[in-house]
Design a protein around this motif. Structure first.
Motif, mmCIF file in Angstrom:
data_model
loop_
_atom_site.group_PDB
_atom_site.id
_atom_site.type_symbol
_atom_site.label_atom_id
_atom_site.label_comp_id
_atom_site.label_asym_id
_atom_site.label_seq_id
_atom_site.Cartn_x
_atom_site.Cartn_y
_atom_site.Cartn_z
ATOM 1 N N HIS A 282 31.317 36.400 48.206
ATOM 2 C CA HIS A 282 30.629 37.688 48.213
ATOM 3 C C HIS A 282 31.098 38.456 49.446
ATOM 4 O O HIS A 282 31.949 37.991 50.203
ATOM 5 C CB HIS A 282 29.098 37.536 48.167
ATOM 6 N N SER B 50 32.926 39.322 42.414
ATOM 7 C CA SER B 50 32.052 39.033 43.549
ATOM 8 C C SER B 50 30.602 38.832 43.111
ATOM 9 O O SER B 50 30.064 39.589 42.303
ATOM 10 C CB SER B 50 32.132 40.173 44.561
ATOM 11 N N ILE B 51 29.959 37.805 43.669
ATOM 12 C CA ILE B 51 28.542 37.587 43.416
ATOM 13 C C ILE B 51 27.733 38.500 44.343
ATOM 14 O O ILE B 51 28.235 38.964 45.367
ATOM 15 C CB ILE B 51 28.150 36.107 43.622
ATOM 16 N N GLU C 50 29.549 35.761 37.328
ATOM 17 C CA GLU C 50 29.121 36.161 38.668
ATOM 18 C C GLU C 50 27.675 36.635 38.727
ATOM 19 O O GLU C 50 27.088 36.705 39.813
ATOM 20 C CB GLU C 50 30.036 37.261 39.211
ATOM 21 N N ASN D 51 33.943 32.280 40.266
ATOM 22 C CA ASN D 51 33.247 33.410 39.671
ATOM 23 C C ASN D 51 34.271 34.443 39.211
ATOM 24 O O ASN D 51 35.342 34.583 39.798
ATOM 25 C CB ASN D 51 32.264 34.032 40.673
ATOM 26 N N PHE E 85 34.035 30.444 45.409
ATOM 27 C CA PHE E 85 33.187 31.592 45.070
ATOM 28 C C PHE E 85 33.101 32.479 46.304
ATOM 29 O O PHE E 85 33.447 32.059 47.416
ATOM 30 C CB PHE E 85 31.794 31.180 44.565
ATOM 31 N N SER F 288 36.838 38.194 34.660
ATOM 32 C CA SER F 288 35.478 37.769 34.314
ATOM 33 C C SER F 288 35.459 37.293 32.869
ATOM 34 O O SER F 288 35.036 38.020 31.963
ATOM 35 C CB SER F 288 34.485 38.920 34.537
#
Length: 323
Positions: A29, A302-303, A267, A299, A27, A242
């Motif tokens: 960010h 991006s989270i 996400e 995810n 995952f 996604s």
């Protein structure tokens, strides 16, 4: 499987559809390296390796492709986008980041550099949010020549950068493509304005073993459909999207391609604010859809940068229990 795989072994096995000790997990960010490849390398290593020990280290696009020196006021300016060589300062910083991380990670740890497609960069050049995208799409339909000239220049620049990134130690490129959704270009239009320039850029990544195409839909595009099938013949071993936001589902995608699938986690969902049960259910749902084969659990995009570490720590603990 009794043997505990290394991240490199685990990801390679997933790409090939072979058995894994557990699904590979990643995952991500964004960071704020303020133009420094050294700072980005340090933040990347701390997050992906030290803090969460993830199977793929992903260099985020936080040292962005340089925008034109003069703000673009007219699409005709896209004909004049510069050819960029590897001495371009931001390219040098990206390559420095790769070299530093490769030295820390060792020779086989999966390490990918995130870049956007030529079309995505043109969207960004023409304006923030959705204004630039809408302008490029409208112009491409009415006056395609400057759009195509700009796309060709950016594709050539990206090809050079990708080749250098692989030589510097990247395992591959995470190549994010916007515009291939039912809210943007038609399928036929993406085949004209996206597809050929994507492939031209990706020629630079041919020596990489972990090239991934990400088919991007923004969170606001929940009702849209991506043109997933347009990417199934791209010369990469894995596709990311996604799947919890827009189709196809993981199980549907398994019937559409023999590539590895990267996704399964929303996400903006349990991974960022859910309970342990909610996180576990989403992870198990992804594994059940794919039987744990040809899957990199991740995810879809991006989270949020300010997400709490707590759900991420829960997810990282839970993945070790997935078979």
């Amino acid at each position: 499987m009794s043997h505990q795989m290394t991240p490199g072994e685990r990801v390679r096995a997933a790409l090939q559809g072979n058995a894994v000790d557990r699904v590979p997990f990643c995952f991500w960010h964004h960071f704020q390296p303020q133009g420094s490849g050294e700072r980005l390398a340090a933040a990347t290593f701390e997050f992906f390796k030290t803090q969460f020990d993830l199977d793929i280290v992903k260099i985020m696009p936080d040292l962005p492709y340089p925008e034109p020196a003069e703000k673009i006021q007219d699409v005709e300016q896209l004909r004049l986008l510069p050819q960029l060589d590897l001495e371009t300062p931001i390219f040098q910083e990206q390559l420095l980041c790769i070299r530093l991380l490769r030295k820390q990670l060792g020779p086989d740890y999966p390490l990918i550099l995130t870049l956007f497609s030529p079309l995505t960069y043109l969207f960004n050049f023409m304006g923030a949010d959705f204004k630039g995208k809408d302008l490029v799409i409208a112009t491409a339909r009415q006056n395609p020549a400057p759009i195509e000239a700009g796309l060709a220049t950016v594709a050539a620049n990206l090809q050079r950068l990708m080749r250098a990134a692989i030589e510097a130690g990247a395992s591959g490129i995470f190549f994010s493509c916007m515009g291939a959704t039912s809210a943007d270009f038609s399928r036929e239009e993406y085949l004209r304005f996206g597809h050929p320039y994507d492939l031209e850029a990706l020629k630079g990544a041919e020596a990489g073993w972990l090239n991934i195409v990400h088919i991007h839909a923004a969170p606001e595009q929940v009702e849209d459909q991506i043109y997933f099938d347009l990417f199934t013949e791209y010369p990469v071993p894995a596709l990311s999207w996604s799947d919890r936001l827009t189709g196809p589902s993981l199980s549907e995608a398994l019937t559409m391609t023999d590539k590895c699938l990267m996704g399964g986690l929303w996400e903006r969902g349990p991974l960022t604010h859910g309970s342990e049960t909610e996180i576990e259910n989403e992870m198990l749902g992804a594994v059940m859809q794919t039987r744990g084969q040809r899957l990199i659990l991740a995810n879809g995009c991006s989270i949020p940068d300010d997400v709490s570490d707590r759900p991420l720590q829960i997810a990282r603990r839970l993945v070790d229990q997935l078979q």
